[in-house]
Design a protein around this motif. Sequence first.
Motif, PDB file in Angstrom:
ATOM      1  N   MET A   1       2.590   9.731  -1.713  1.00 39.04           N
ATOM      2  CA  MET A   1       2.227  10.374  -2.836  1.00 39.04           C
ATOM      3  C   MET A   1       2.489  11.837  -2.875  1.00 39.04           C
ATOM      4  SD  MET A   1      -1.475  10.993  -4.451  1.00 39.04           S
ATOM      5  CE  MET A   1      -1.829  12.000  -5.878  1.00 39.04           C
ATOM      6  N   PHE A   2       2.378  12.321  -1.743  1.00 38.66           N
ATOM      7  CA  PHE A   2       2.715  13.941  -1.594  1.00 38.66           C
ATOM      8  C   PHE A   2       4.221  14.175  -1.880  1.00 38.66           C
ATOM      9  CE2 PHE A   2       1.564  17.994  -0.918  1.00 38.66           C
ATOM     10  CZ  PHE A   2       2.526  18.735  -0.188  1.00 38.66           C
ATOM     11  N   ASP A   3       5.162  13.284  -1.614  1.00 37.97           N
ATOM     12  CA  ASP A   3       6.438  13.340  -1.771  1.00 37.97           C
ATOM     13  C   ASP A   3       6.616  13.406  -3.122  1.00 37.97           C
ATOM     14  OD1 ASP A   3       7.227  11.629   1.012  1.00 37.97           O
ATOM     15  OD2 ASP A   3       7.498  13.674   0.801  1.00 37.97           O
ATOM     16  N   ILE A   5       4.419  14.474  -5.454  1.00 33.67           N
ATOM     17  CA  ILE A   5       3.960  15.764  -5.745  1.00 33.67           C
ATOM     18  C   ILE A   5       5.043  16.776  -5.811  1.00 33.67           C
ATOM     19  CG2 ILE A   5       2.237  17.659  -5.553  1.00 33.67           C
ATOM     20  CD1 ILE A   5       0.238  15.515  -4.992  1.00 33.67           C
ATOM     21  N   GLU A  39       2.086   9.847 -12.319  1.00 32.76           N
ATOM     22  CA  GLU A  39       1.192   9.914 -13.377  1.00 32.76           C
ATOM     23  C   GLU A  39       0.561   8.616 -13.383  1.00 32.76           C
ATOM     24  OE1 GLU A  39       4.382  10.254 -16.340  1.00 32.76           O
ATOM     25  OE2 GLU A  39       3.948  12.384 -16.677  1.00 32.76           O
ATOM     26  N   THR A  40       0.977   7.806 -13.029  1.00 34.29           N
ATOM     27  CA  THR A  40       0.233   6.653 -13.078  1.00 34.29           C
ATOM     28  C   THR A  40      -0.890   6.487 -12.001  1.00 34.29           C
ATOM     29  OG1 THR A  40       1.971   5.087 -13.640  1.00 34.29           O
ATOM     30  CG2 THR A  40       0.095   3.847 -12.818  1.00 34.29           C
ATOM     31  N   GLY A  43      -3.490   9.015 -13.278  1.00 33.10           N
ATOM     32  CA  GLY A  43      -3.930   8.556 -14.400  1.00 33.10           C
ATOM     33  C   GLY A  43      -3.809   9.469 -15.285  1.00 33.10           C
ATOM     34  N   HIS A  44      -2.848  10.308 -15.507  1.00 28.19           N
ATOM     35  CA  HIS A  44      -2.741  11.385 -16.349  1.00 28.19           C
ATOM     36  C   HIS A  44      -1.296  11.762 -16.606  1.00 28.19           C
ATOM     37  CE1 HIS A  44      -6.800  12.878 -16.808  1.00 28.19           C
ATOM     38  NE2 HIS A  44      -6.937  12.454 -15.676  1.00 28.19           N
ATOM     39  N   GLN A  45      -0.893  11.836 -18.012  1.00 30.09           N
ATOM     40  CA  GLN A  45       0.515  12.211 -18.284  1.00 30.09           C
ATOM     41  C   GLN A  45       0.734  13.799 -17.828  1.00 30.09           C
ATOM     42  OE1 GLN A  45       2.284  10.273 -20.069  1.00 30.09           O
ATOM     43  NE2 GLN A  45       3.788  11.334 -20.944  1.00 30.09           N
ATOM     44  N   PHE A  63      -2.137  20.701 -12.484  1.00 31.39           N
ATOM     45  CA  PHE A  63      -1.555  20.090 -11.442  1.00 31.39           C
ATOM     46  C   PHE A  63      -0.479  21.051 -10.711  1.00 31.39           C
ATOM     47  CE2 PHE A  63       0.452  16.683  -9.054  1.00 31.39           C
ATOM     48  CZ  PHE A  63      -0.590  15.496  -8.723  1.00 31.39           C
ATOM     49  N   SER A  66      -2.176  24.017  -8.959  1.00 32.95           N
ATOM     50  CA  SER A  66      -2.545  23.625  -7.921  1.00 32.95           C
ATOM     51  C   SER A  66      -1.792  23.493  -6.413  1.00 32.95           C
ATOM     52  CB  SER A  66      -3.775  22.474  -7.934  1.00 32.95           C
ATOM     53  OG  SER A  66      -4.552  22.846  -9.051  1.00 32.95           O
ATOM     54  N   TYR A  67      -0.555  22.826  -6.989  1.00 38.69           N
ATOM     55  CA  TYR A  67      -0.053  22.502  -5.899  1.00 38.69           C
ATOM     56  C   TYR A  67       1.454  23.229  -5.453  1.00 38.69           C
ATOM     57  CZ  TYR A  67      -2.184  17.933  -5.235  1.00 38.69           C
ATOM     58  OH  TYR A  67      -3.211  17.072  -5.308  1.00 38.69           O
ATOM     59  N   LEU A  70       1.309  25.263  -2.123  1.00 41.08           N
ATOM     60  CA  LEU A  70       1.130  24.428  -1.255  1.00 41.08           C
ATOM     61  C   LEU A  70       2.643  23.757  -0.781  1.00 41.08           C
ATOM     62  CD1 LEU A  70      -1.240  23.579   0.476  1.00 41.08           C
ATOM     63  CD2 LEU A  70      -1.752  21.713  -1.148  1.00 41.08           C
ATOM     64  N   PHE A  74       4.811  23.877   2.549  1.00 43.77           N
ATOM     65  CA  PHE A  74       5.356  22.983   3.396  1.00 43.77           C
ATOM     66  C   PHE A  74       6.987  23.268   3.462  1.00 43.77           C
ATOM     67  CE2 PHE A  74       2.756  19.181   4.451  1.00 43.77           C
ATOM     68  CZ  PHE A  74       1.725  19.295   3.847  1.00 43.77           C
ATOM     69  N   GLU A  75       7.549  23.402   2.647  1.00 42.99           N
ATOM     70  CA  GLU A  75       8.915  23.566   2.699  1.00 42.99           C
ATOM     71  C   GLU A  75       9.266  24.579   3.489  1.00 42.99           C
ATOM     72  OE1 GLU A  75      10.492  20.928  -1.153  1.00 42.99           O
ATOM     73  OE2 GLU A  75      10.196  23.104  -1.371  1.00 42.99           O
TER      74      GLU A  75
ATOM     75  N   PHE B   2       7.227  14.130   3.595  1.00 38.58           N
ATOM     76  CA  PHE B   2       5.897  14.840   3.992  1.00 38.58           C
ATOM     77  C   PHE B   2       4.869  13.543   3.759  1.00 38.58           C
ATOM     78  CE2 PHE B   2       7.177  18.990   3.895  1.00 38.58           C
ATOM     79  CZ  PHE B   2       7.973  19.165   2.887  1.00 38.58           C
ATOM     80  N   ASP B   3       4.874  12.559   3.199  1.00 36.27           N
ATOM     81  CA  ASP B   3       3.937  11.611   3.464  1.00 36.27           C
ATOM     82  C   ASP B   3       3.794  10.958   4.655  1.00 36.27           C
ATOM     83  OD1 ASP B   3       4.715  10.229   0.363  1.00 36.27           O
ATOM     84  OD2 ASP B   3       3.078  11.427   0.848  1.00 36.27           O
ATOM     85  N   TYR B  67       1.786  21.847  10.654  1.00 33.57           N
ATOM     86  CA  TYR B  67       1.288  21.144   9.548  1.00 33.57           C
ATOM     87  C   TYR B  67      -0.072  20.734   9.425  1.00 33.57           C
ATOM     88  CZ  TYR B  67       6.259  20.462   8.471  1.00 33.57           C
ATOM     89  OH  TYR B  67       7.263  20.524   7.980  1.00 33.57           O
ATOM     90  N   LEU B  70      -1.880  22.378   6.802  1.00 30.19           N
ATOM     91  CA  LEU B  70      -1.401  22.458   5.161  1.00 30.19           C
ATOM     92  C   LEU B  70      -1.661  20.922   4.679  1.00 30.19           C
ATOM     93  CD1 LEU B  70       2.310  23.861   5.615  1.00 30.19           C
ATOM     94  CD2 LEU B  70       0.359  24.600   4.261  1.00 30.19           C
ATOM     95  N   PHE B  74      -3.983  20.155   1.351  1.00 35.72           N
ATOM     96  CA  PHE B  74      -3.223  19.204   0.485  1.00 35.72           C
ATOM     97  C   PHE B  74      -4.431  18.191   0.171  1.00 35.72           C
ATOM     98  CE2 PHE B  74      -1.087  16.050  -1.632  1.00 35.72           C
ATOM     99  CZ  PHE B  74      -1.172  14.896  -0.960  1.00 35.72           C
ATOM    100  N   THR B  77      -7.277  19.819  -2.004  1.00 30.90           N
ATOM    101  CA  THR B  77      -6.734  20.086  -3.444  1.00 30.90           C
ATOM    102  C   THR B  77      -6.649  18.699  -4.167  1.00 30.90           C
ATOM    103  OG1 THR B  77      -5.545  21.835  -2.630  1.00 30.90           O
ATOM    104  CG2 THR B  77      -4.615  20.726  -4.840  1.00 30.90           C
ATOM    105  N   LEU B  81      -8.748  18.230  -7.465  1.00 26.83           N
ATOM    106  CA  LEU B  81      -7.882  17.986  -8.824  1.00 26.83           C
ATOM    107  C   LEU B  81      -8.327  16.511  -9.614  1.00 26.83           C
ATOM    108  CD1 LEU B  81      -4.274  19.098  -8.464  1.00 26.83           C
ATOM    109  CD2 LEU B  81      -5.864  19.891 -10.339  1.00 26.83           C
ATOM    110  N   LEU B 273       0.625   8.059 -20.673  1.00 27.94           N
ATOM    111  CA  LEU B 273      -0.877   7.724 -20.221  1.00 27.94           C
ATOM    112  C   LEU B 273      -1.722   8.690 -21.140  1.00 27.94           C
ATOM    113  CD1 LEU B 273       0.090   8.017 -16.769  1.00 27.94           C
ATOM    114  CD2 LEU B 273      -1.167   6.385 -17.552  1.00 27.94           C
TER     115      LEU B 273
END
Lengths: 296, 296
Positions: A1-3, A5, A39-40, A43-45, A63, A66-67, A70, A74-75, B2-3, B67, B70, B74, B77, B81, B273
């Motif tokens: 999921m983080f990927d 984001i 988004e799914t 649960g938000h667009q 969103f 917040s991210y 971070l 990471f990068e 990252f995941d 990491y 971080l 993550f 956060t 959120l 959504l």
Amino acid sequence: MFDDIVLFVHIVQKQGLASAAKKLDLPAATVTRRLQRLETSIGHQLIHRSARQFGLTQEGESFYQSYAGLVEQFEQTRQQLSGELNILAGSLKVLAPTNISTGLLQPMWSGFIKTYPDIKLELMLSNSVDSMLSSGADIALRIGPQESSMLYQKRLGSLQTVLVATSEYLAIQGEPKSLEELELHRLIGTNTLLSWSMSNVMASKKQELRPRFSTLVNDVNMVTQLVCDDLGISLLPMSEVSHLIKSRVLVRVLQAWQGPNRDLYTVWPSGKLLSARAKCLKVYMQEYFENTMILD
Amino acid sequence: MFDDIVLFVHIVQKQGLASAAKKLDLPAATVTRRLQRLETSIGHQLIHRSARQFGLTQEGESFYQSYAGLVEQFEQTRQQLSGELNILAGSLKVLAPTNISTGLLQPMWSGFIKTYPDIKLELMLSNSVDSMLSSGADIALRIGPQESSMLYQKRLGSLQTVLVATSEYLAIQGEPKSLEELELHRLIGTNTLLSWSMSNVMASKKQELRPRFSTLVNDVNMVTQLVCDDLGISLLPMSEVSHLIKSRVLVRVLQAWQGPNRDLYTVWPSGKLLSARAKCLKVYMQEYFENTMILD
DNA sequence: GAACATGATTTCATATTTGGAATTAATGAT
DNA sequence: ATCATTAATTCCAAATATGAAATCATGTTC
């Protein structure tokens, strides 16, 4: 999921799916789908969908704020680590057979240490076949192919094995004129060569001998010393005795026949990614054997 | 990637692949493979593989130290959120037809506003069918099914349509005794009901009328006013006229016959959504129709 | 108003990942 | 030394993701 984001953050920064796709070298279909998946899952667009107009929803704005930081961290961390982990400094644990390391290959170790002074070479010499895994070694030099599927191996070259004795021994006991006559002599064996597959290149002949050893030792060095002490005939690696032959301490016996070649291998555990240092040694040994040693 | 780093950090914290797998509710095979993929992509072994003994390589230690913080941020956060995005405060743009919103449904809007005072309800009332997409509405109330595949819809209920006129009009012009006699009268039409599919429930009869309107207006409210002004007979939604019938301003004409039901739908764009607020309204309207309105 | 360019999405064949089950290896108990 | 248990890995059928191409939508230009 983080990927996903991370992807979203890039989409926002590039103000569109198409330009984020270009930057990340991804097809637009993949970007669309991964955004939809994100988004799914939350649960938000996040993004107002409209061709040619880009906008974040309230949730998307939240969103992103917040991210974004971070993701940036990471990068940066990834780039920094990529450099650091490929530094050569550090230790390198190597397993190798004692006799060829102190003999034939001693200059190779010296050369490697001089070439890479920052690598802390930990040579673990042994005449028994220690487990790579239990010893914690990164890489090993081995004689003969390994059977274990847990190990990768790459052949470096080959060592001839030859029959040798001292002139004194032969003067007293007589020089054998054929392989059969070896039975009449005292034969000194090593545990690694219990049967001798002899071959006569000139006569295109092969013969398998099962010698009855008068002495059996698991240390090639010790066997060499026993032969030098006029105690018998043995089949020894050229690496071990080439200098002794040159100095006429030992002489070849049945010179037309030679023993099985002892192949040398670089060995490392399968599933294990070699550190930069181990890779370095692997390449160094390979080049050393190709350029310096002419073994076969 | 990252995941996979997040996964690696969990493996280290749990001191093993098996316990990390348990914590993350993943099969061990997946954990193994994703760790391997990470190691391959960075080109370094991170973890010493050994059953029952867990250890990091030098690179693994470095990687983890870089990491771990971080990954912690993550995950904090993400949890924070998750709470924030589901807060109801904020604006909600709704499209709805003017006439039924100011008439039949006015109490529903009042009730919603009272129930959710933090939601800023932006009602965009219109008698034309505005585009959901161009208007930027989050959700809409619509009469009649929508054809567009770009929209999702859920039926809320049905409105009867009935023939009405004033008593005065009927006194002067005579009361029609059959559908056929309607031809002799002045008929006022709306753009949304150009043909009248009449049905007689008692007699199990249906008849399609194609009235020749003397007046045609695209606003139901205006049509109602014209009927009230003794100008003719019209087919109008019960929602529009139920109070006028009760107060005997208007009367039913050919009471045994009724017009087509006008279905009410909640409508929202596909691929979108719904925000928490829009979901809220959707549920509220549904319950309102089920519990308060008895339309069909 | 039509044509074109660009952005976003969907379809569908293909590629890749997943996860249950089987296998291998290591360790601790007996 | 043997056995049971646990950890890690591999196999392979099933599930899912991917990406090229097609399609749809919007804004700009002529």
